[in-house]
Design a protein around this motif. Sequence first.
Motif, PDB file in Angstrom:
ATOM      1  N   TRP A 192      37.083  48.315  39.092  1.00  0.00           N
ATOM      2  CA  TRP A 192      36.736  47.654  40.351  1.00  0.00           C
ATOM      3  C   TRP A 192      37.090  48.536  41.542  1.00  0.00           C
ATOM      4  O   TRP A 192      36.351  48.586  42.527  1.00  0.00           O
ATOM      5  CB  TRP A 192      37.401  46.284  40.448  1.00  0.00           C
ATOM      6  N   ARG A 223      42.565  36.852  36.804  1.00  0.00           N
ATOM      7  CA  ARG A 223      41.730  35.803  36.217  1.00  0.00           C
ATOM      8  C   ARG A 223      42.472  34.480  36.399  1.00  0.00           C
ATOM      9  O   ARG A 223      43.616  34.346  35.972  1.00  0.00           O
ATOM     10  CB  ARG A 223      41.498  36.088  34.736  1.00  0.00           C
ATOM     11  N   SER A 264      33.598  34.258  35.500  1.00  0.00           N
ATOM     12  CA  SER A 264      34.632  34.640  34.526  1.00  0.00           C
ATOM     13  C   SER A 264      34.168  35.692  33.528  1.00  0.00           C
ATOM     14  O   SER A 264      34.990  36.287  32.834  1.00  0.00           O
ATOM     15  CB  SER A 264      35.117  33.409  33.771  1.00  0.00           C
ATOM     16  N   VAL A 284      43.099  42.612  40.609  1.00  0.00           N
ATOM     17  CA  VAL A 284      42.183  41.757  39.859  1.00  0.00           C
ATOM     18  C   VAL A 284      42.999  40.724  39.090  1.00  0.00           C
ATOM     19  O   VAL A 284      43.984  41.065  38.422  1.00  0.00           O
ATOM     20  CB  VAL A 284      41.326  42.581  38.872  1.00  0.00           C
ATOM     21  N   LYS A 333      45.811  45.681  36.200  1.00  0.00           N
ATOM     22  CA  LYS A 333      45.277  44.715  37.157  1.00  0.00           C
ATOM     23  C   LYS A 333      45.399  45.114  38.626  1.00  0.00           C
ATOM     24  O   LYS A 333      44.995  44.362  39.499  1.00  0.00           O
ATOM     25  CB  LYS A 333      45.888  43.337  36.940  1.00  0.00           C
ATOM     26  N   VAL A 353      37.159  35.269  38.094  1.00  0.00           N
ATOM     27  CA  VAL A 353      37.863  36.531  38.326  1.00  0.00           C
ATOM     28  C   VAL A 353      37.943  36.715  39.836  1.00  0.00           C
ATOM     29  O   VAL A 353      36.938  36.598  40.542  1.00  0.00           O
ATOM     30  CB  VAL A 353      37.130  37.715  37.660  1.00  0.00           C
ATOM     31  N   VAL A 399      37.767  42.803  34.038  1.00  0.00           N
ATOM     32  CA  VAL A 399      38.991  42.613  34.811  1.00  0.00           C
ATOM     33  C   VAL A 399      39.812  43.896  34.944  1.00  0.00           C
ATOM     34  O   VAL A 399      40.968  43.847  35.337  1.00  0.00           O
ATOM     35  CB  VAL A 399      39.874  41.486  34.220  1.00  0.00           C
TER      36      VAL A 399
END
Length: 157
Positions: free
Chosen positions: A45, A113, A36, A111, A92, A118, A40
């Motif tokens: 990413w 959570r 976590s 992405v 996200k 994650v 995010v």
Amino acid sequence: MVHPRVLSVPIPEDSLLKNLLSRVDYSDAFAVRLPSDVGVDAGEWADRFFAQPPSWVRRALALRDSLVGALGLKTNDLEAAVPFPELLRTGKEVVYGVDDRHLDFRASVHVARSDGAVHISVATVVHQHSLFGRLYFLPVRVLHPLIIRSMLRRLTA
């Protein structure tokens, strides 16, 4: 160090991919679960996902481009940080895609959570336009999951 497992998962319910193509003939999604405390931001990413793919993936894309370029299909910019055009971006999810005469595809890095972790997923949807598109996609259908799984593993190394 143990690397997170790459799992086959459904396309995230809130993914932008859900309504981007008029018809979906193929779809897949793969994800990793990370601690976590990782960031995010989907853009970060996505950049990391495409940065320095395994050499066998680069060679496979180069071979694909040399074969399909001769047929008049779109080729990828293999020198670019991301070989496909970016179409949409939110905090996200980042969506990439190409429309060509044989097929259209969209791919996303998503992405989320949840469950104290994650989850990073890479999903793809494809709309095939013709017999040629279906034939073209036969070898892609085999290699695509191997490529995505390899790149997700590398992402978390």
